[in-house]
Design an enzyme around this catalytic site. Structure first.
Site, PDB file in Angstrom:
ATOM      1  N   GLY A 235       2.490  -3.799   8.421  1.00 36.13           N
ATOM      2  CA  GLY A 235       2.634  -4.190   9.823  1.00 36.13           C
ATOM      3  C   GLY A 235       4.101  -4.432  10.148  1.00 36.13           C
TER       4      GLY A 235
ATOM      5  CB  THR B 172      -0.906  -0.010   1.249  1.00 33.80           C
ATOM      6  OG1 THR B 172      -1.621  -1.235   1.260  1.00 33.80           O
ATOM      7  CG2 THR B 172      -1.879   1.151   1.259  1.00 33.80           C
TER       8      THR B 172
ATOM      9  CD  GLU C 182      -4.544  -9.636   2.744  1.00 32.70           C
ATOM     10  OE1 GLU C 182      -4.805  -9.997   1.583  1.00 32.70           O
ATOM     11  OE2 GLU C 182      -3.414  -9.294   3.106  1.00 32.70           O
TER      12      GLU C 182
END
Ligand SMILES: Cc1cc2nc3c(=O)[nH]c(=O)nc-3n(C[C@H](O)[C@H](O)[C@H](O)COP(=O)(O)OP(=O)(O)OC[C@H]3O[C@@H](n4cnc5c(N)ncnc54)[C@H](O)[C@@H]3O)c2cc1C
Length: 632
Positions: free
Chosen positions: A131, A92, A368
């Site tokens: 993450g 992203t 997701e």
């Protein structure tokens, strides 16, 4: 009754370090005892990306497994499994989430130095959200546009394995700016972060090259793998991660209903509490059974090496993963919020454990694949299959049962549905209930299909699609609810021989799930979509209401067993309201007294000194000079 440590440090750094402490414990356990228990879910049953070390085993590893060459795998996989590196997955960008084709980060091949130059050419190209990337990762899979030649030719989006921090002192390597995103709704034990690349030089073998290579002389070579296998491998990463979400959110919902059931023991007689808890329990089981079925289909796809078989299956599994992910996360998120409300004010306090579960599960609506985007992927597949069916083109084998019989709907015939005049007691019949869902799903699909066909005669296809998007989404949701019910029924059929003693309670739960999906006090759409064509009558809806009442009475004694069956430990729930011993109020007050701020107050005679005489303290307010003549 010791306060869990997660409630002790409430500053950003403290919460992150607590997340790291827990992550280290689980990773050490995996490495020391050679197991993979925490590779998918954390010790609190959150998806592993909630942990700063979680994506290493999840997305980072999977990307190398599926996109790396055998040499790359041989080198990297043992390092990952031994936790010698910690990897993130950076796709992203600030300006590009869903729209992956818009990714701007570039990896330009430099022929002279035999390297790629990784660069973020604009603010919107900054990687954001991965993450662990903010503070904890040594490496990352970076998704970037591969460019070769002068002038550079764009070879599309590829994955690069990039070292982002020094293994000596863990500083960011030159050419990378890294940072944490700060406090989020949840996931604060990990460090979702950002990365900006400034002409970072990375070796040529950084490109994950199972299917595409760049040679020393700058030639771009597509792998020899056939198209189906390539598609399968490319989709597999996404299917794998997307497919995990139903399982994880079923656990989140189950945790919430476990806490709420234990909290509610004394108030379960209230019909609303009784109705809500059992409807939510039935949803948690429905999601779990559907996720198990998905896992079987995903595994079969992985095992299927035949070109034709796999290529026929892939689009269905992809549509299924999209729809199940969107449906299960939506249902689980609404369900956890309902469970929180059912605990009244106590459910709102962090010590109940519910706010954390709720805010964590709500992230799964977005990552997701954002849910409304996923509904459309499913819708596209369904409309495509219906169009193929109507024009005589072969359809997917998995769609055969659903589409055969849809001609009636296309011809606008009157329905002689098998449930049309079903009597009250027949409305509990598993097959009849399934046929109600099948009817509604076929009808809504044909409605959306017709609307699209009408619009596309006057508009550009993208505009027509946009205009009909909401009916398409409704058709997708109805299809998934039909499939989930089918999978639930299959599960019960299978269990009837393996575990016959479970049959009565699971059958009731099945009926309750189906009926409370039809009569949903919180959603007018749902009931309307079952009745608007008149095949299911209003008197049948009334009968369904009465059947729900009876099911609730029958199931009431099973509430605690149905939640205990998930076997959550007190430590994994971290809830003052939801421990097994049911000692709610005593634990709530005991933990509340132990919160650090209360301990500090107690030690200073009941007053937090900084709040009384500090620069902005209460003393300055209460003892300020009062204007002459002013009245209090
Ligand atoms: C907790 C968390 C962890 C994450 N971890 C990672 C990670 O490890 N690595 C990583 O790379 N990313 C990660 N992400 C990012 C995540 O993948 C993106 O947030 C997601 O893909 C959505 O993209 P976006 O945020 O740009 O939203 P957008 O896609 O811009 O969505 C915004 C709105 O636009 C709508 N929309 C967008 N496109 C369409 C369309 N075609 N039709 C109709 N509506 C549309 C959506 O429905 C939504 O309402 C994470 C995100 C979260 C919240």
């Amino acid at each position: 009754m010791k306060l869990p440590r997660i409630y002790e440090g409430l500053d950003r750094e403290g919460i992150y370090l607590e997340g790291l402490r827990r992550a280290r414990a689980t990773v050490n356990d995996m490495v020391d005892h050679n197991h993979r228990h925490f590779a998918i879910m954390t010790e609190r049953y959150q998806i592993a990306n909630a942990s700063p070390l979680g994506l290493n085993f999840l997305m980072f590893r999977k990307a190398i497994e599926l996109q790396g060459t055998p040499e790359q795998q041989k080198y990297w996989l043992p390092l990952i499994d031994g936790a010698k590196v910690n990897g993130a997955y950076a796709q992203t960008e600030v300006g590009h989430g869903t729209f992956v084709r818009g990714i701007e980060t570039t990896a330009t091949f430099n022929h002279d130095t035999d390297e790629f130059i990784l660069h973020s050419p604009s603010l919107t190209s900054t990687k954001i959200w991965p993450g662990g990337l903010g503070l904890s990762c040594s490496h990352a899979i970076v998704v970037a546009r591969l460019k070769i030649g002068k002038p550079p030719v764009d070879h599309g989006i590829h994955m690069f394995l990039v070292q982002v921090r020094s293994m000596e002192d863990f500083r960011p390597v030159d050419g990378v700016e890294l940072g944490d995103q700060g406090m989020k709704m949840s996931y604060n034990g990990t460090c979702n972060g950002y990365a900006k690349f400034d002409n970072l030089r990375i070796p040529r073998n950084s490109l994950l090259s199972a299917h595409a290579q760049v040679t020393k002389d700058g030639s771009f070579i597509q792998g020899k793998i056939d198209k189906t296998r390539l598609l399968k491998k490319t989709y597999s990463i996404m299917l794998h991660h997307r497919g995990l979400i139903p399982r994880c959110v079923s656990f989140a919902l189950a945790q919430s209903v476990t806490i709420t059931a234990r909290y509610s023991v004394a108030i379960l007689e209230f019909k609303s509490q009784h109705y809500r808890i059992l409807a939510l329990i039935s949803q948690a089981y429905a999601i779990l059974f559907a996720s198990k079925r998905f896992d079987i289909q995903y595994e079969a796809l992985q095992q299927d090496e035949s070109g034709d078989g796999a290529s026929a299956r892939l689009p269905f599994i992809h549509a299924l993963a999209s729809g199940l992910k969107a449906w299960s996360s939506t249902v689980a998120c609404a369900g956890v919020e309902e469970a929180r409300q059912m605990c009244g004010g106590h459910g709102y306090v962090a010590l109940s454990g519910l706010p954390e579960i709720l805010s964590a599960v709500s992230a799964s609506l977005t990552f997701e694949g954002e849910n409304y985007v996923l509904w459309q992927q499913l819708g596209k597949y369904l409309l495509g299959q219906l169009q193929a069916f109507t024009t005589g083109i072969p359809i997917a084998p998995e769609m055969g049962g659903f589409l055969t019989g849809i001609e009636q709907y296309l011809r606008d015939e009157k329905f002689d549905a098998e449930f049309k005049d079903a009597r009250r007691d027949e409305l509990l019949d598993a097959s009849k209930l399934l046929s109600i869902f099948l009817h509604r799903s076929r009808r809504l699909l044909v409605t959306a299909y017709r609307q699209f066909e009408r619009n596309v005669q006057q508009l550009h296809p993208a505009q027509a699609w946009n205009r009909v998007m909401m009916p398409i989404i409704s058709a997708g949701r109805a299809f998934i609810e039909y499939l989930v019910l089918q999978y639930y029924k299959d599960y019960i059929d299978a269990i009837s021989t393996a575990e016959p003693s479970l049959l009565p309670v699971l059958t009731r739960l099945y009926s309750l799930f189906a009926l409370t999906t039809v009569i949903n006090p919180n959603s007018q759409f749902t009931s309307a979509s079952f009745t608007e064509d008149g095949t299911l009558s209003l008197s049948q809806i009334h009968d369904m209401g009465e059947q729900i009442d009876e099911l609730l009475t029958d199931l009431l004694p099973d509430v605690i067993s149905l939640t205990d069956a998930w076997d959550f430990t007190d430590a994994s729930l971290c809830s003052a309201l939801g421990c097994r011993d049911g000692n709610v109020y005593e634990r709530l007050m005991s933990w509340t007294r132990q919160i650090p701020i209360n301990s500090a107050v107690k030690e200073s005679n009941g007053v937090l000194s900084s709040m009384w005489d500090g620069p902005y303290g209460m003393e300055g307010i209460l003892k300020r000079d009062i204007e002459k003549g002013a009245r209090l």
